[in-house]
Design an enzyme around this catalytic site. Structure first.
Site, PDB file in Angstrom:
ATOM      1  N   HIS A  84       2.320   1.622  -3.519  1.00  0.00           N
ATOM      2  CA  HIS A  84       1.249   2.050  -4.425  1.00  0.00           C
ATOM      3  C   HIS A  84       0.967   3.549  -4.277  1.00  0.00           C
ATOM      4  CE1 HIS A  84      -2.723   2.091  -6.362  1.00  0.00           C
ATOM      5  NE2 HIS A  84      -3.264   2.515  -5.232  1.00  0.00           N
ATOM      6  N   ARG A 106       0.839  -1.214   0.000  1.00  0.00           N
ATOM      7  CA  ARG A 106       0.000   0.000   0.000  1.00  0.00           C
ATOM      8  C   ARG A 106       0.871   1.260   0.000  1.00  0.00           C
ATOM      9  NH1 ARG A 106      -5.411  -0.222  -1.268  1.00  0.00           N
ATOM     10  NH2 ARG A 106      -5.926  -2.406  -1.066  1.00  0.00           N
TER      11      ARG A 106
END
Lengths: 214, 214
Positions: A36, A33
């Site tokens: 990203h 995450r």
């Protein structure tokens, strides 16, 4: 391209670029995450996890504890729907009139003064620092001298002055679980992504629990 | 360390690391602020400026125009005191109920739908994109097909899918001045730092003007 397809494609690229990492599934989810959100693979790979970090973070969220941030930018990046689902909320005190006044009077940063101001709020919460090294230094001091005990500290301040030192101080203690890194990189986007990943993990566990109980 | 001393020390380090750059004084000020905020010297060095970018940005701010952002995180990072001083304000429509509904109905991102929603607001404003490539793509489409004319676009979306392409599209046109870069890096902190640098430059010019008139 559909939003879900954009996200899937991004995570495929992230997974390829990260390669094989010797981490737990939950730590890997947080690393993915952060990668990203920031497009910074090396920073994501370099995240340091206290062994209890993920478990304590999930536990705190599910118990309805709040998330205290150093700056409004980080607060804005946290998924409110997720935290409110558990009964918690976000808090940031950097612009509180008393913080502004006291910081000016003491020649201290507003971010560090805001941590001092939140001494009571911080007990048992998730504390997230995405900008100010001085806020993390103050938090470490409060842990050492005043029994300040957040459940988890996401400590990712950024910058050329004091960020590396503050994160080394955090990673050098064993009293409070942490997620941090060892260089000058960091930032609100990285910290928000780590916090949101924990919120997702907490929701996932809760879903599993509900379906097992049903 | 006093907050001012932290900042001075950080800017000394930033200046050393940036070295000598062939840029205007105002562009250099924006580059320095982005480097200071992100601790990413290479990204700051790689900023692309349309020749009219800084002048048009300052002009728009001083005329009281607003700043429209793609995400709340970027909006939160913009200095409200500075923009309100000129009569402007910040706006972000990603969570507007109509945007949420229309994005879901169309299988589009909320960030791109929010740009469409802001078509009228965007005329003459400073538009800042710190997260979503799809928002910048939509903005470019609106410029090409619907005479959408912001005064300046700070286009620094981040990510592995579409960010490079959207920024290349922005930098490939000459109708609307822009600040952008050419790789996957970017983010709300970088975009906020660029916007705040323009607000500072606008205030500085205004101060000079006032003192000249006095």
């Amino acid at each position: 391209m559909h939003p879900m397809e954009i996200e899937r494609k991004s995570f495929r690229i992230v997974s390829e670029l990260l390669g094989k990492l010797d981490r737990s599934g939950e730590e890997l989810e947080i690393i993915r995450r952060v990668a990203h959100a920031t497009a910074d693979i090396e920073m994501a790979k370099g995240l340091l996890f206290h062994p209890q970090a993920v478990a304590r973070g999930i536990e705190a969220v599910r118990a309805g504890h709040n998330i205290i941030t150093d700056v409004h930018m980080l607060e804005a990046g946290i998924n409110k729907r997720f935290i409110e689902r558990f009964g918690g909320r976000t808090g940031c005190f950097i612009a509180h009139p008393r913080v502004v006044k006291e910081a000016a009077a003491n020649g201290a940063t507003r971010a560090s003064t805001a941590m001092k101001f939140a001494a009571f709020e911080l007990q048992g919460t998730l504390a997230a620092i995405g900008n100010a090294p001085s806020a993390l230094e103050e938090l470490c001091r409060m842990m050492e001298e005043e029994d300040c005990r957040p459940a988890l500290i996401v400590g990712l301040p950024v910058g050329f002055v004091g960020a590396v030192e503050a994160k080394a101080r955090l990673a050098g203690q064993n009293t409070v679980p942490y997620i941090a890194n060892a260089d000058r990189r960091g930032g609100s986007a990285a910290a928000a992504a780590a916090v949101n990943a924990i919120l997702r993990l907490a929701a996932k566990d809760a879903d599993t629990l509900v379906s097992c109980q049903a």
